[in-house]
Design a protein around this motif. Sequence first.
Motif, PDB file in Angstrom:
ATOM      1  N   LEU A 130     198.604  76.294  75.380  1.00  0.00           N
ATOM      2  CA  LEU A 130     199.076  74.936  75.081  1.00  0.00           C
ATOM      3  C   LEU A 130     199.476  74.896  73.610  1.00  0.00           C
ATOM      4  CD1 LEU A 130     196.790  72.393  76.967  1.00  0.00           C
ATOM      5  CD2 LEU A 130     199.239  72.703  77.204  1.00  0.00           C
ATOM      6  N   VAL A 131     200.630  75.477  73.321  1.00  0.00           N
ATOM      7  CA  VAL A 131     201.071  75.673  71.945  1.00  0.00           C
ATOM      8  C   VAL A 131     201.849  74.453  71.474  1.00  0.00           C
ATOM      9  CG1 VAL A 131     202.468  77.127  70.439  1.00  0.00           C
ATOM     10  CG2 VAL A 131     201.165  78.154  72.303  1.00  0.00           C
ATOM     11  N   GLY A 132     201.583  74.031  70.251  1.00  0.00           N
ATOM     12  CA  GLY A 132     202.340  72.928  69.668  1.00  0.00           C
ATOM     13  C   GLY A 132     201.488  72.043  68.790  1.00  0.00           C
ATOM     14  N   HIS A 142     193.899  66.088  74.106  1.00  0.00           N
ATOM     15  CA  HIS A 142     192.849  65.072  74.033  1.00  0.00           C
ATOM     16  C   HIS A 142     192.425  64.623  75.431  1.00  0.00           C
ATOM     17  CE1 HIS A 142     190.549  61.639  72.639  1.00  0.00           C
ATOM     18  NE2 HIS A 142     191.314  60.822  73.349  1.00  0.00           N
ATOM     19  N   LEU A 143     193.406  64.407  76.320  1.00  0.00           N
ATOM     20  CA  LEU A 143     193.091  63.987  77.687  1.00  0.00           C
ATOM     21  C   LEU A 143     192.332  65.078  78.435  1.00  0.00           C
ATOM     22  CD1 LEU A 143     196.454  62.239  78.665  1.00  0.00           C
ATOM     23  CD2 LEU A 143     194.270  61.143  78.101  1.00  0.00           C
ATOM     24  N   ILE A 144     192.720  66.331  78.218  1.00  0.00           N
ATOM     25  CA  ILE A 144     192.020  67.438  78.875  1.00  0.00           C
ATOM     26  C   ILE A 144     190.563  67.476  78.440  1.00  0.00           C
ATOM     27  CG2 ILE A 144     191.861  69.955  78.981  1.00  0.00           C
ATOM     28  CD1 ILE A 144     194.897  70.054  78.905  1.00  0.00           C
ATOM     29  N   GLU A 145     190.329  67.313  77.141  1.00  0.00           N
ATOM     30  CA  GLU A 145     188.952  67.326  76.637  1.00  0.00           C
ATOM     31  C   GLU A 145     188.137  66.189  77.233  1.00  0.00           C
ATOM     32  OE1 GLU A 145     188.460  69.169  72.296  1.00  0.00           O
ATOM     33  OE2 GLU A 145     189.854  67.482  72.343  1.00  0.00           O
ATOM     34  N   GLN A 146     188.779  65.029  77.399  1.00  0.00           N
ATOM     35  CA  GLN A 146     188.046  63.878  77.920  1.00  0.00           C
ATOM     36  C   GLN A 146     187.645  64.068  79.380  1.00  0.00           C
ATOM     37  OE1 GLN A 146     190.746  60.564  76.862  1.00  0.00           O
ATOM     38  NE2 GLN A 146     189.047  59.756  75.676  1.00  0.00           N
ATOM     39  N   GLU A 165     200.711  74.090  85.413  1.00  0.00           N
ATOM     40  CA  GLU A 165     199.604  74.990  85.767  1.00  0.00           C
ATOM     41  C   GLU A 165     198.801  75.384  84.536  1.00  0.00           C
ATOM     42  OE1 GLU A 165     198.709  79.236  88.052  1.00  0.00           O
ATOM     43  OE2 GLU A 165     200.603  78.189  88.400  1.00  0.00           O
ATOM     44  N   VAL A 166     199.457  75.481  83.388  1.00  0.00           N
ATOM     45  CA  VAL A 166     198.732  75.773  82.139  1.00  0.00           C
ATOM     46  C   VAL A 166     197.714  74.670  81.859  1.00  0.00           C
ATOM     47  CG1 VAL A 166     198.981  76.020  79.643  1.00  0.00           C
ATOM     48  CG2 VAL A 166     200.605  77.137  81.170  1.00  0.00           C
ATOM     49  N   ILE A 167     198.119  73.416  82.080  1.00  0.00           N
ATOM     50  CA  ILE A 167     197.197  72.294  81.892  1.00  0.00           C
ATOM     51  C   ILE A 167     196.032  72.399  82.864  1.00  0.00           C
ATOM     52  CG2 ILE A 167     196.972  69.779  82.130  1.00  0.00           C
ATOM     53  CD1 ILE A 167     199.832  69.543  81.086  1.00  0.00           C
ATOM     54  N   ALA A 168     196.330  72.722  84.127  1.00  0.00           N
ATOM     55  CA  ALA A 168     195.276  72.846  85.138  1.00  0.00           C
ATOM     56  C   ALA A 168     194.291  73.952  84.773  1.00  0.00           C
ATOM     57  CB  ALA A 168     195.903  73.116  86.502  1.00  0.00           C
ATOM     58  N   ARG A 169     194.794  75.073  84.295  1.00  0.00           N
ATOM     59  CA  ARG A 169     193.911  76.187  83.923  1.00  0.00           C
ATOM     60  C   ARG A 169     193.029  75.811  82.731  1.00  0.00           C
ATOM     61  NH1 ARG A 169     194.667  81.034  86.377  1.00  0.00           N
ATOM     62  NH2 ARG A 169     196.532  81.239  87.697  1.00  0.00           N
ATOM     63  N   ASN A 170     193.585  75.064  81.784  1.00  0.00           N
ATOM     64  CA  ASN A 170     192.767  74.621  80.653  1.00  0.00           C
ATOM     65  C   ASN A 170     191.700  73.637  81.097  1.00  0.00           C
ATOM     66  OD1 ASN A 170     193.615  75.519  77.750  1.00  0.00           O
ATOM     67  ND2 ASN A 170     195.522  75.389  78.916  1.00  0.00           N
ATOM     68  N   LEU A 171     192.027  72.758  82.039  1.00  0.00           N
ATOM     69  CA  LEU A 171     191.021  71.845  82.604  1.00  0.00           C
ATOM     70  C   LEU A 171     189.860  72.636  83.192  1.00  0.00           C
ATOM     71  CD1 LEU A 171     193.208  69.151  84.393  1.00  0.00           C
ATOM     72  CD2 LEU A 171     191.374  68.673  82.781  1.00  0.00           C
ATOM     73  N   HIS A 172     190.192  73.675  83.939  1.00  0.00           N
ATOM     74  CA  HIS A 172     189.142  74.507  84.551  1.00  0.00           C
ATOM     75  C   HIS A 172     188.345  75.254  83.480  1.00  0.00           C
ATOM     76  CE1 HIS A 172     187.163  77.313  87.281  1.00  0.00           C
ATOM     77  NE2 HIS A 172     187.634  78.304  86.543  1.00  0.00           N
ATOM     78  N   PHE A 173     189.054  75.813  82.496  1.00  0.00           N
ATOM     79  CA  PHE A 173     188.400  76.625  81.475  1.00  0.00           C
ATOM     80  C   PHE A 173     187.425  75.812  80.622  1.00  0.00           C
ATOM     81  CE2 PHE A 173     188.540  78.337  77.078  1.00  0.00           C
ATOM     82  CZ  PHE A 173     187.931  79.553  77.309  1.00  0.00           C
ATOM     83  N   LEU A 174     187.730  74.526  80.404  1.00  0.00           N
ATOM     84  CA  LEU A 174     186.878  73.689  79.570  1.00  0.00           C
ATOM     85  C   LEU A 174     185.833  72.915  80.382  1.00  0.00           C
ATOM     86  CD1 LEU A 174     189.548  72.225  77.130  1.00  0.00           C
ATOM     87  CD2 LEU A 174     187.861  73.989  76.636  1.00  0.00           C
ATOM     88  N   ARG A 265     186.640  71.068  92.739  1.00  0.00           N
ATOM     89  CA  ARG A 265     187.331  70.085  91.909  1.00  0.00           C
ATOM     90  C   ARG A 265     188.830  70.199  92.177  1.00  0.00           C
ATOM     91  NH1 ARG A 265     187.503  69.136  86.093  1.00  0.00           N
ATOM     92  NH2 ARG A 265     188.235  67.008  85.768  1.00  0.00           N
ATOM     93  N   ILE A 266     189.492  69.099  92.504  1.00  0.00           N
ATOM     94  CA  ILE A 266     190.906  69.110  92.851  1.00  0.00           C
ATOM     95  C   ILE A 266     191.755  68.716  91.645  1.00  0.00           C
ATOM     96  CG2 ILE A 266     192.700  68.147  94.345  1.00  0.00           C
ATOM     97  CD1 ILE A 266     190.750  69.842  95.853  1.00  0.00           C
ATOM     98  N   VAL A 267     192.702  69.588  91.321  1.00  0.00           N
ATOM     99  CA  VAL A 267     193.745  69.272  90.344  1.00  0.00           C
ATOM    100  C   VAL A 267     195.077  69.449  91.057  1.00  0.00           C
ATOM    101  CG1 VAL A 267     194.811  69.840  88.136  1.00  0.00           C
ATOM    102  CG2 VAL A 267     192.332  70.073  88.421  1.00  0.00           C
ATOM    103  N   ALA A 268     195.853  68.385  91.167  1.00  0.00           N
ATOM    104  CA  ALA A 268     197.154  68.437  91.840  1.00  0.00           C
ATOM    105  C   ALA A 268     198.259  68.267  90.804  1.00  0.00           C
ATOM    106  CB  ALA A 268     197.247  67.346  92.908  1.00  0.00           C
ATOM    107  N   ALA A 269     199.453  68.729  91.162  1.00  0.00           N
ATOM    108  CA  ALA A 269     200.590  68.612  90.244  1.00  0.00           C
ATOM    109  C   ALA A 269     201.864  68.422  91.048  1.00  0.00           C
ATOM    110  CB  ALA A 269     200.700  69.860  89.375  1.00  0.00           C
ATOM    111  N   THR A 270     202.820  67.732  90.451  1.00  0.00           N
ATOM    112  CA  THR A 270     204.115  67.543  91.086  1.00  0.00           C
ATOM    113  C   THR A 270     205.153  67.147  90.057  1.00  0.00           C
ATOM    114  OG1 THR A 270     205.318  66.393  92.845  1.00  0.00           O
ATOM    115  CG2 THR A 270     203.709  65.108  91.619  1.00  0.00           C
TER     116      THR A 270
END
Length: 493
Positions: A130-132, A142-146, A165-174, A265-270
């Motif tokens: 999640l570069v930037g 911030h939302l991922i951490e919350q 999917e990068v966001i989903a993987r970070n959610l899982h990792f944290l 835990r379900i993470v969906a994306a579209t």
Amino acid sequence: MSTILIISEQSTRAHNLKTILSFLGEQCTLVPFSQAISSLKSQVSFNAVIIDVESPELTDDVVSKFPAQPFVVIGNEHNDTDFRANVVGQLTDPVTYPMLTQMLHRCQEYVRKRPASQGHASHTKLFRSLVGKSDEIQNVRHLIEQVSVSDANVLVLGESGTGKEVIARNLHFLSNRKDGPFIPVNCGAIPAELLESELFGHEKGAFTGAINSRKGRFELAEGGTLFLDEIGDMPLQMQVKLLRVLQERLYERVGGNKPIKCDVRIVAATHRELEEMIKEGSFREDLYYRLNVFPIESPALRDRKEDIPLLLQELVSRIERENEATIRFTENAINSLVEHQWPGNVRELSNLVERLMILFPNQVVDVNDLPAKYQYTNGDNFEPDYPEELLEREALLALFGDNDEENNDQDVNYTVNTDSNPDDTAAADAITINSALPSDGMNLKEYLSELEISMINQALDQQDGVVARAAEILGMRRTTLVEKMRKYGIVRD
């Protein structure tokens, strides 16, 4: 530990404030101005400091010493007072409940958004890819951490290629499930008739070809995270079955009748507009609200262009590790890439970097090296001015090719003889070139090509079409002559 500090010499006002704040569940400390600075130094930070403004000079002296601390001034309204930036608002008597809660919220926002707290250096390192540094990507972090600490369902929205999917993987990792599996499923890539078996598994003999029992993705993701990518492409009949799993936390394999508990835990994306799909009847509204407990919007690259230089650095480093080659970009090239709208988002940028790595390995890429649609600024149109002797040598090399392999490391001398001597056999066979340039000019490349074709045909005629001997008298390797014959379409029996 107190969360709010009240600095005032007005005891009645201070006690009234404390009563209201206690009703809100806040812990308060009352101090006079003589103890204000020591109290502020004794604690790293208060959620809010309410300070009396009866003496503006004294108030300003305290506020100026603690720029990271949000203050709310209280007293008679002072329109002519130039407050400092960390004074987020002003209260006037009588203090009301809505007024006070609004000021507390401003203090909360000041703490959350101040520069010292935006960096989160110790936490940012945990994020993967999640570069930037843009506000958009900072908000995503911030939302991922919350939400990562909970088991709430998350719906990641955004255009294709933005890194959902990068966001989903970070959610899982944290999350607390980081030691469990992360199982991705692309709902749009699996045929509708196979999706149920893919998600829930099947028993032996459930259908033709089911020679063994098989675990589904839900079972494989037990104790971890299941990422349902492109959930908008899921058929309606599967949406009903997924909704049941989310509600009851139970499912059955295809062909089975034994309920299996689900701890996933379900993470969906579209990338689709699900609310529009609900109106059209192609997506279930009840499933939407089950999935959309905590939405995260993945920003398009055109909305965070300031991240492009950092993304380029990250993508080059990643490809560098795989290919043992690198590229660099000039400032003009980077500025040009920033101007592009990036309809394919980060995926398009990644593909471009990979293409340039192939075209220009270990080189510096300028604007002119970019594909035409990425050229938005003028590059350095440098045209090298080569010495005449180098141009002449290169032209002769193009005409006659390299010498034999054993002479490749030596200087090749070409002699153009314009004098004809009938008594000298070598001179008689020498190449005669008219050195006079026509008044209307000429195409040197075409001229050299025609001359080369003529010399090859003459050599083949002299040697009765034997390529090896023709190559020998032309001073080149046989393979080089064969390539030139193929280039010019020269065919000999």
